[in-house]
Design an enzyme around this catalytic site. Structure first.
Site, PDB file in Angstrom:
ATOM      1  N   ASP A 170     -11.993   9.423   8.107  1.00 40.56           N
ATOM      2  CA  ASP A 170     -12.331   9.082   9.502  1.00 40.56           C
ATOM      3  C   ASP A 170     -12.892  10.419  10.352  1.00 40.56           C
ATOM      4  O   ASP A 170     -13.860  10.281  11.171  1.00 40.56           O
ATOM      5  CB  ASP A 170     -11.028   8.955  10.192  1.00 40.56           C
ATOM      6  CG  ASP A 170     -10.504   7.519  10.033  1.00 40.56           C
ATOM      7  OD1 ASP A 170     -11.265   6.827   9.579  1.00 40.56           O
ATOM      8  OD2 ASP A 170      -9.131   7.264  10.208  1.00 40.56           O
ATOM      9  N   THR A 179       0.848  -1.135   0.023  1.00 41.98           N
ATOM     10  CA  THR A 179      -0.077  -0.133  -0.009  1.00 41.98           C
ATOM     11  C   THR A 179       0.866   1.175   0.149  1.00 41.98           C
ATOM     12  O   THR A 179       1.768   1.320   0.626  1.00 41.98           O
ATOM     13  CB  THR A 179      -0.862   0.031   1.214  1.00 41.98           C
ATOM     14  OG1 THR A 179      -1.633   1.347   0.934  1.00 41.98           O
ATOM     15  CG2 THR A 179      -0.122  -0.033   2.519  1.00 41.98           C
ATOM     16  N   ASP A 214      -8.051  -3.160  -0.602  1.00 40.84           N
ATOM     17  CA  ASP A 214      -8.987  -2.157  -1.165  1.00 40.84           C
ATOM     18  C   ASP A 214      -9.943  -1.848  -0.158  1.00 40.84           C
ATOM     19  O   ASP A 214     -10.946  -2.764   0.302  1.00 40.84           O
ATOM     20  CB  ASP A 214      -9.267  -2.568  -2.755  1.00 40.84           C
ATOM     21  CG  ASP A 214      -9.848  -1.303  -3.188  1.00 40.84           C
ATOM     22  OD1 ASP A 214      -8.847  -0.332  -3.645  1.00 40.84           O
ATOM     23  OD2 ASP A 214     -10.958  -1.136  -3.626  1.00 40.84           O
ATOM     24  N   LYS A 271      -9.863   2.048  17.151  1.00 43.04           N
ATOM     25  CA  LYS A 271     -10.139   2.080  15.667  1.00 43.04           C
ATOM     26  C   LYS A 271     -10.118   0.603  15.028  1.00 43.04           C
ATOM     27  O   LYS A 271     -11.041   0.197  14.551  1.00 43.04           O
ATOM     28  CB  LYS A 271      -9.548   3.165  14.954  1.00 43.04           C
ATOM     29  CG  LYS A 271      -9.978   2.947  13.362  1.00 43.04           C
ATOM     30  CD  LYS A 271      -9.553   3.964  12.575  1.00 43.04           C
ATOM     31  CE  LYS A 271     -10.089   3.530  11.152  1.00 43.04           C
ATOM     32  NZ  LYS A 271      -8.961   4.327  10.130  1.00 43.04           N
TER      33      LYS A 271
HETATM   34  P1  ITT Z   1      -3.435   2.008  -1.858  1.00 39.78           P
HETATM   35  O1  ITT Z   1      -4.392   1.417  -2.836  1.00 39.78           O
HETATM   36  O2  ITT Z   1      -2.085   2.139  -2.107  1.00 39.78           O
HETATM   37  O3  ITT Z   1      -3.465   0.910  -0.601  1.00 39.78           O
HETATM   38  P2  ITT Z   1      -5.206   4.366  -1.655  1.00 39.78           P
HETATM   39  O4  ITT Z   1      -5.383   5.103  -0.602  1.00 39.78           O
HETATM   40  O5  ITT Z   1      -5.396   4.248  -3.000  1.00 39.78           O
HETATM   41  O6  ITT Z   1      -4.012   3.140  -1.171  1.00 39.78           O
HETATM   42  P3  ITT Z   1      -7.764   2.907  -1.845  1.00 39.78           P
HETATM   43  O7  ITT Z   1      -7.907   2.770  -3.360  1.00 39.78           O
HETATM   44  O8  ITT Z   1      -8.137   1.233  -1.260  1.00 39.78           O
HETATM   45  O9  ITT Z   1      -6.393   2.979  -0.811  1.00 39.78           O
HETATM   46  O10 ITT Z   1      -8.607   3.749  -1.323  1.00 39.78           O
HETATM   47  C1  ITT Z   1      -9.348   3.849  -0.207  1.00 39.78           C
HETATM   48  C2  ITT Z   1      -9.936   5.151   0.248  1.00 39.78           C
HETATM   49  O11 ITT Z   1     -11.109   4.891   1.170  1.00 39.78           O
HETATM   50  C3  ITT Z   1      -8.830   5.801   0.915  1.00 39.78           C
HETATM   51  O12 ITT Z   1      -8.318   6.852   0.090  1.00 39.78           O
HETATM   52  C4  ITT Z   1      -9.606   6.513   2.088  1.00 39.78           C
HETATM   53  O13 ITT Z   1     -10.071   7.704   1.753  1.00 39.78           O
HETATM   54  C5  ITT Z   1     -10.809   5.762   2.181  1.00 39.78           C
HETATM   55  N1  ITT Z   1     -10.871   4.781   3.371  1.00 39.78           N
HETATM   56  C6  ITT Z   1     -10.285   3.450   3.299  1.00 39.78           C
HETATM   57  N2  ITT Z   1     -10.206   3.040   4.529  1.00 39.78           N
HETATM   58  C7  ITT Z   1     -10.421   4.217   5.535  1.00 39.78           C
HETATM   59  C8  ITT Z   1     -10.407   4.309   6.780  1.00 39.78           C
HETATM   60  O14 ITT Z   1     -10.071   3.302   7.792  1.00 39.78           O
HETATM   61  N3  ITT Z   1     -10.566   5.500   7.478  1.00 39.78           N
HETATM   62  C9  ITT Z   1     -10.760   6.598   6.663  1.00 39.78           C
HETATM   63  N4  ITT Z   1     -10.852   6.386   5.310  1.00 39.78           N
HETATM   64  C10 ITT Z   1     -10.762   5.416   4.563  1.00 39.78           C
END
Ligand code: ITT
Length: 214
Positions: free
Chosen positions: A162, A16, A78, A182
């Site tokens: 969050d 990630t 994801d 969390k």
């Molecule tokens: P990677 O693909 O490199 O892991 P990314 O930020 O692009 O990183 P995603 O495509 O999975 O990750 O997008 C997830 C989005 O959803 C992330 O940017 C956050 O804005 C939101 N998100 C996911 N989990 C979260 C959490 O625990 N708390 C707050 N926001 C979250």
């Protein structure tokens, strides 16, 4: 987690680029009997296009791609936020809700604006974790967490959405919780707990898959 120790000499990379996820993962895998690496332990690698229609598609794609490029097993996540009143949006587009290079703050502001005046503020955080080996299939773990979208940003901790995600049982937003709090209740914490329960089986699965290709 089962206490029997399975000997596993390979590393597992947490695939990630999201610092917030990485902090949570590192905390959660601290007890795993395996050498955990981050992407920063390797040179720059190409990025994968997250064009899947589901969280599962994208998690598997990220894990497979990273495992193939680095030649070691990879764990990817994801995740995203699904808001009831706007048909489950932003969903798989959560990271890009306010545009391709949007910051967390911009995404939060867009969600607040979109939801102005809306009474139904129910939402669900979703997380799919995939573990893949360089040439093989992937294992999948899922977690979700239900909450309410607040009307203003509240709290300084965490990342992403969050500050807008209020969790009624603890009467706080995710951004008002410590990492431990969390992780105990979140979508990612639940998916990782599922993985943790059968981690020995996962190590056996990884050893078998890796011996098939070597
Ligand atoms: P990677 O693909 O490199 O892991 P990314 O930020 O692009 O990183 P995603 O495509 O999975 O990750 O997008 C997830 C989005 O959803 C992330 O940017 C956050 O804005 C939101 N998100 C996911 N989990 C979260 C959490 O625990 N708390 C707050 N926001 C979250």
């Amino acid at each position: 987690m089962n206490n029997e120790i399975i000997k596993y000499d390979e590393s597992l990379v947490l695939a990630t680029g999201n610092e917030g996820k990485l902090t949570e993962f590192k905390h959660m895998v601290a007890d795993f009997q395996v050498d955990i690496k981050g992407l920063q332990d390797f040179g720059p690698i190409p990025t994968v296009e997250e064009d899947g229609e589901t969280f599962e598609d994208n998690a598997v794609k990220k894990a497979r791609f990273t495992a193939r490029v680095l030649g070691i097993p990879a764990l990817a996540d994801d995740s995203g936020l699904m808001v009831d009143a706007i048909d489950g949006k932003p969903g798989v587009y959560s990271a890009r809700y306010a545009g391709d290079k949007a910051t967390d703050f911009e995404n939060n502001l867009k969600l607040l604006k979109t939801m102005e005046g809306m009474e139904n503020r129910k939402a669900t955080f979703m997380c799919v974790i995939a573990i893949a080996v360089p040439m093989g299939p992937a294992l999948i773990y899922e977690g979700q967490c239900e909450g309410i979208i607040t009307r203003e940003l509240t709290g300084q901790e965490g990342f992403g959405y969050d500050p807008l995600f209020y969790y009624p049982p603890l009467e706080k937003t995710f951004a008002e919780m410590s990492l431990e709090e969390k992780n105990r209740v979140s979508h990612r914490g639940k998916a990782m707990a599922e993985l943790g329960y059968e981690f020995n089986k996962v190590l056996i699965w990884l050893k078998q898959r890796l011996s098939e290709v070597s």
